[in-house]
Design an enzyme around this catalytic site. Structure first.
Site, PDB file in Angstrom:
ATOM      1  CE  LYS A 176      52.177  75.588  11.440  1.00 37.60           C
ATOM      2  NZ  LYS A 176      52.696  75.178  10.113  1.00 37.60           N
ATOM      3  N   GLY A 207      57.469  74.274  10.617  1.00 34.27           N
ATOM      4  CA  GLY A 207      57.367  72.839  10.802  1.00 34.27           C
ATOM      5  C   GLY A 207      55.941  72.368  10.611  1.00 34.27           C
ATOM      6  N   GLY A 209      52.140  71.111  11.196  1.00 40.13           N
ATOM      7  CA  GLY A 209      51.099  71.553  12.107  1.00 40.13           C
ATOM      8  C   GLY A 209      50.931  70.709  13.342  1.00 40.13           C
ATOM      9  N   PRO A 210      50.907  69.368  13.227  1.00 43.92           N
ATOM     10  CG  PRO A 210      50.208  67.290  12.434  1.00 43.92           C
ATOM     11  CD  PRO A 210      50.833  68.581  11.976  1.00 43.92           C
ATOM     12  CB  VAL A 212      55.487  73.707  14.635  1.00 41.94           C
ATOM     13  CG1 VAL A 212      55.756  75.176  14.928  1.00 41.94           C
ATOM     14  CG2 VAL A 212      56.803  72.965  14.429  1.00 41.94           C
ATOM     15  N   GLY A 213      52.445  73.719  15.162  1.00 43.07           N
ATOM     16  CA  GLY A 213      51.204  74.465  15.342  1.00 43.07           C
ATOM     17  C   GLY A 213      50.470  74.081  16.605  1.00 43.07           C
ATOM     18  CD  GLU A 251      39.408  83.500   6.551  1.00 47.77           C
ATOM     19  OE1 GLU A 251      38.679  82.614   6.036  1.00 47.77           O
ATOM     20  OE2 GLU A 251      40.459  83.897   6.036  1.00 47.77           O
ATOM     21  CB  CYS A 285      38.500  81.143   2.405  1.00 46.33           C
ATOM     22  SG  CYS A 285      39.101  82.813   2.732  1.00 46.33           S
ATOM     23  CD  GLU A 385      36.940  75.966   1.390  1.00 45.87           C
ATOM     24  OE1 GLU A 385      37.115  77.189   1.264  1.00 45.87           O
ATOM     25  OE2 GLU A 385      37.251  75.342   2.421  1.00 45.87           O
TER      26      GLU A 385
END
Length: 478
Positions: A176, A207, A209-210, A212-213, A251, A285, A385
């Site tokens: 994904k 799709g 994240g909430p 599909v992920g 990561e 990052c 960050e």
């Protein structure tokens, strides 16, 4: 300024070795952050499509996991050849989907992916797949079905880095990509299909994240998940994986310190410091966004950094002269501008850049390359960050203080030390708590283990160590 690329439209996802229509009719329009126009359109799948992808990966795993090492090596080589053939196309596509300047994109976004695919076939031979101790055979075996969730800032490189190691180790994958920059993932799926991998070894779903992920993470037939992204999302995925005691390779974020010792050649070191702070418009990052400078040389450092930044070109990602492209979207731009405002409110001195518009740019989500000095080590812009082209210069008086400032962070992904004496720099680097650290501007090594400590995550990618996350050890005693 104008960036003109034809929109890429996909209405199917890649499941079980074929392009299939998803169960939903929802789509997502991918925005070109340089023009604010549509760069492409992708389908948003539902949970049923994730189930199909996982089922395809599970069905393919027994055969793929028992293929010979030579077969898997050859498959990676075919993918590498396909990527090389479409490298220029992908470079332009990356400029459209996430605003990456083409010079940087060809070298790093596409180039690092090519390096990974070129080196994995040799690295896989360095893994100790079978050892013997007393009456026991110790086997390193693939973990199974791997969920791969990747970010938008290095959409192709991150995806290849995970998929190549996972499938070379004998796993099957359900991928994904970020919905903000998914188009290059579709091209990679086309390349993998053309390379002739068995059906179900690689599966692509797209799709939010909430939906599909999170369904990938909680799916009982997914054996482990590898994720690159924000620390906040990493925490959420860890919570979801915990009930199944499912392993995660994470990561996550960073706030890396770049320590200049008092003997450093500032004129020589400044260009590298600016490049590594603003790399990928600061959307990296491992960006070295905290520059720690001896107080006695602060004025000299400020002058050198400002001079380098003044030569930076911000604008059209398709221009070979551009060094800084836009941020990924409007929300990202507003977030970075809010941090610039916070820096000013908390008393940092603006050396260059700031909240104003980039000269000559009328559209797109651009931010001026910004440098603050007189920054407190505990200031918001020194601790959080920002993920944009913002550099904080922090003065220190002693080496011990420099180490303490560098370690005073919730993150521990990357860092740097520069000195006229490499041994002296190395001694300081050994005291800084990060997963990786460079000395005197050393280049990023895609064959070295990469990953963080503290809230930067856990697990390691790349090099021979990159296979550890995608394998497990099995003991058979006789």
């Amino acid at each position: 300024m104008s960036v003109t690329t034809a929109p890429s439209t996909y209405d199917r996802v890649y499941l079980g070795g074929a392009w299939v229509e998803p169960s939903t009719t929802e789509h997502f329009e991918v925005e070109n952050p340089a023009t604010e126009e549509v760069a492409g359109r992708i389908p948003w799948v539902g949970a049923a499509d994730v189930d199909k992808a996982v089922a395809a990966a599970r069905a393919a795993f027994p055969a793929w996991s028992t293929t010979s090492l030579e077969q898997r090596q050859e498959a990676i080589r075919r993918i590498a050849a396909g990527l090389e053939a479409r490298a220029d196309e992908l470079t332009v596509l990356l400029a459209a989907e996430m605003g990456c300047p083409v010079t940087f994109g060809r070298t790093y976004q596409v180039g690092l992916g090519l390096i990974t695919l070129a080196t994995v076939p040799a690295l896989v031979e360095e893994v100790r797949w079978h050892t013997r101790t007393e009456n026991t055979d110790v086997l390193r075996v693939p973990v199974g079905v791997v969920g791969v969730i990747t970010p938008w800032n290095y959409p192709l490189h991150q995806l290849i880095g995970k998929v190549a190691y996972a499938i070379a180790a004998g796993n099957t994958v359900v991928v994904k990509p970020s919905e903000l920059a998914p188009l290059s993932a579709f091209v990679l799926a086309e390349i993998i299909h053309a390379a002739g991998l068995p059906a179900g070894v690689f599966n692509l779903v797209t799709g939010p994240g909430p939906i599909v992920g999170e369904h990938i993470v909680t799916h009982p037939e997914v054996d482990m998940v590898t994720f690159t992204g924000s620390t906040r999302t990493g925490r959420r995925l860890a919570e979801l994986a915990a009930p199944q005691v499912k392993p995660l390779a994470l990561e996550l974020g960073g706030k890396s310190a770049n320590v200049w010792l008092d003997d450093v050649d500032i004129a020589k070191t400044a260009p590298d410091a600016v490049f590594k702070a603003f790399v990928n418009s600061g959307q990296t990052c491992i960006a070295l966004t905290r520059l720690l400078v001896p107080r006695s040389r602060l004025a000299e450092a400020e002058q050198a950094i400002a001079a380098v930044v003044s030569q930076y070109t911000t604008g059209d990602p398709l221009s070979p002269a551009t060094q800084l492209g836009p941020l990924i979207n409007k929300a990202a731009r507003e977030k970075v501008l809010s941090y610039i405002d916070i820096g000013l409110e908390e008393g940092a001195r603006l050396l260059t850049g700031g909240p104003g518009k980039v000269d000559g740019v009328e559209r797109g989500y651009y931010v001026q390359p910004t440098v603050f000095t007189d920054v407190s080590p505990t200031a918001t812009i020194a601790q959080e960050e920002i993920f944009g082209p913002v550099l904080a210069i922090i003065a220190y008086d002693t080496e011990d203080e420099a180490v303490a400032i560098a370690n005073n962070s919730p993150y521990g992904l990357y860092g740097a030390v520069s000195s006229a004496d490499p041994r002296r720099a190395g001694a300081i680097a050994a005291r800084i708590h990060t997963g990786s650290i460079e000395i005197n501007g050393a280049a990023f090594n895609p064959l070295a283990p990469f990953g963080g400590v503290k809230q930067s995550g856990h697990g390691r990618e790349y090099g021979v160590w990159g296979f550890d996350e995608f394998t497990t050890v099995k003991a058979i005693s006789y």
